[in-house]
Design an enzyme around this catalytic site. Structure first.
Site: not given
Length: 410
Positions: A174, A80
């Site tokens: 994350e 991400d």
């Protein structure tokens, strides 16, 4: 190494911003699409035990090529990108042989300036990859993914480089603190690992903040403003009072190194109820507790001052300093330092003023320090990375695998 830049340029075109308000995992469909693409690429490369689970975690293994026991090690990066800046329609641009001065970002007025970012003064002669000034780049952490996969590709093709079993993993979410939530440590099957999620060349990090989130709720009394005299209590004014009571010099813009901070990260305001979101950071657990105690004291003080209305605060713990879990295993850091030196990279050990998946994983039984990617200015439109830094990261990953194998041959 020839596929490294092209691989990275392809990865950043995937829109993988995580979405903090979505509590599914992964939090965005773009991460699912990217995870599927990585899964297929790893299969095509010929890695073993390639998997993609329902939560979007991609894992694979490179089997040992030596005939003696070597502890399995791992390399991890996240898929991400930050929600802090646009991550859609990323259009990277390459600046070859940078010789100083401002870099125009795309066709607009945005520039990457060495006045604002002095690190550029140290990068004359380097090849840079920047944004076009409208989005983040996504080097955090797609550079780490590209570097890990490129290293595995080279190790697969060159049997002369000894290595033990290597596990790799790419995680979702994350950036919103959930990257380790569904990480299967047993399935990953490494004795220790490294996140490839750091910044400039040489960064090696095994200390991070202890972190918590504070929610301050201010309750007011709402009435029609025409008849509000001596009756209305504006919760927004109470919130403003609280903000001014907090230590002004202990905010992100006034702290560095091992200094912690209070960061007002968001607010929802109305007359009847206003809510402040703070993130609290400190390298010492006792320091984080002291910050929470100070906020509780300020709330009590403000409640005493108020004739009407009230304030309350609650806390949620986020992650802890991995130092206590990594330091008992000094060989993990020593091997990383040796690998860097062997690649003509000077190790720069510094604390992470943030957190990584590795911080959580270290407390889940997988000690996991952090290694550089070669990137700068993460989470914004001025993000960039050097090609030389990316190449150095690939070399260090391979050398770490080799150094580990040679260490256990002795």
């Amino acid at each position: 190494m020839k596929n490294l830049v092209g691989r990275f340029m392809r990865y950043v075109t995937f829109d993988t911003q995580s979405k903090p308000k979505n509590h599914h995992c992964p939090s965005s469909t773009g991460q699912k699409v990217f995870a599927q693409a990585l899964y297929e690429e790893l299969l095509e490369l010929g890695l073993s035990d390639v998997s993609l689970d329902d939560h979007g975690y991609v894992m694979a293994k490179l089997p040992s090529n030596v005939n003696y026991p070597v502890p399995a090690i791992g390399f991890i990066a996240h898929m991400d990108t930050s929600p802090d800046a646009c991550g859609k329609h990323v259009k990277p641009q390459i600046v070859e042989d940078y010789q100083g001065g401002d870099i125009a970002l795309g066709k607009g007025d945005e520039v990457l300036s060495p006045i604002q970012y002095p690190d550029l003064h140290l990068l004359h002669g380097y090849n840079l990859i920047t944004t076009d000034g409208t989005t983040l780049l996504g080097a955090d952490n797609k550079a780490g993914i590209a570097e890990i996969i490129t290293a595995m590709e080279i190790l697969l093709a060159d049997s002369s480089i000894p290595h033990g079993d290597i596990s790799i993993a790419f995680t979702p979410d994350e950036e919103i603190g959930r990257g380790a939530n569904h990480f299967d440590v047993a399935k990953f099957a490494a004795q220790w690992a490294y996140t490839i999620d750091g910044g400039p060349i040489g960064e090696l990090e095994y200390e991070n903040f202890n972190a918590a989130t504070a929610t301050v709720v201010c309750h007011g009394v709402n009435l029609h403003p025409g008849t509000a005299k001596d009756k209305m209590v504006n919760a927004m004014h109470i919130a403003a009072q609280f903000i001014l009571m907090m230590p002004e010099n202990e905010t992100p813009q006034h702290t560095e190194g091992y200094q912690g901070f209070y960061h007002l990260s968001g607010a929802t305001m109305s007359v009847a109820k206003s809510e402040l979101k703070y993130i609290l950071r400190d390298f010492e657990a006792s320091g984080l507790q002291a910050r929470q105690a100070l906020m509780q004291a300020k709330v009590a003080e403000l409640n005493q001052q108020l004739k009407k209305g009230r304030v309350e605060v609650s806390f949620e713990q986020s992650y802890s300093n991995m130092k206590e879990k990594v330091e008992p295993h000094p060989h993990i850091i020593e091997l990383a330092k040796q690998a860097m030196v062997a690649c003509d990279v000077e190790p720069k050990i510094k604390p992470i003023r943030g957190g990584t998946d590795g911080a959580r994983l270290s407390f889940m039984g997988l000690p996991c320090p952090n290694i550089f990617t070669g990137g700068y200015n993460f989470h914004g439109i001025h993000e960039f990375i050097t090609i030389e830094g990316m190449e150095a990261a690939v070399q260090v990953i391979m050398k770490l695998a080799e150094k580990t194998a040679l260490h256990y041959r002795q």
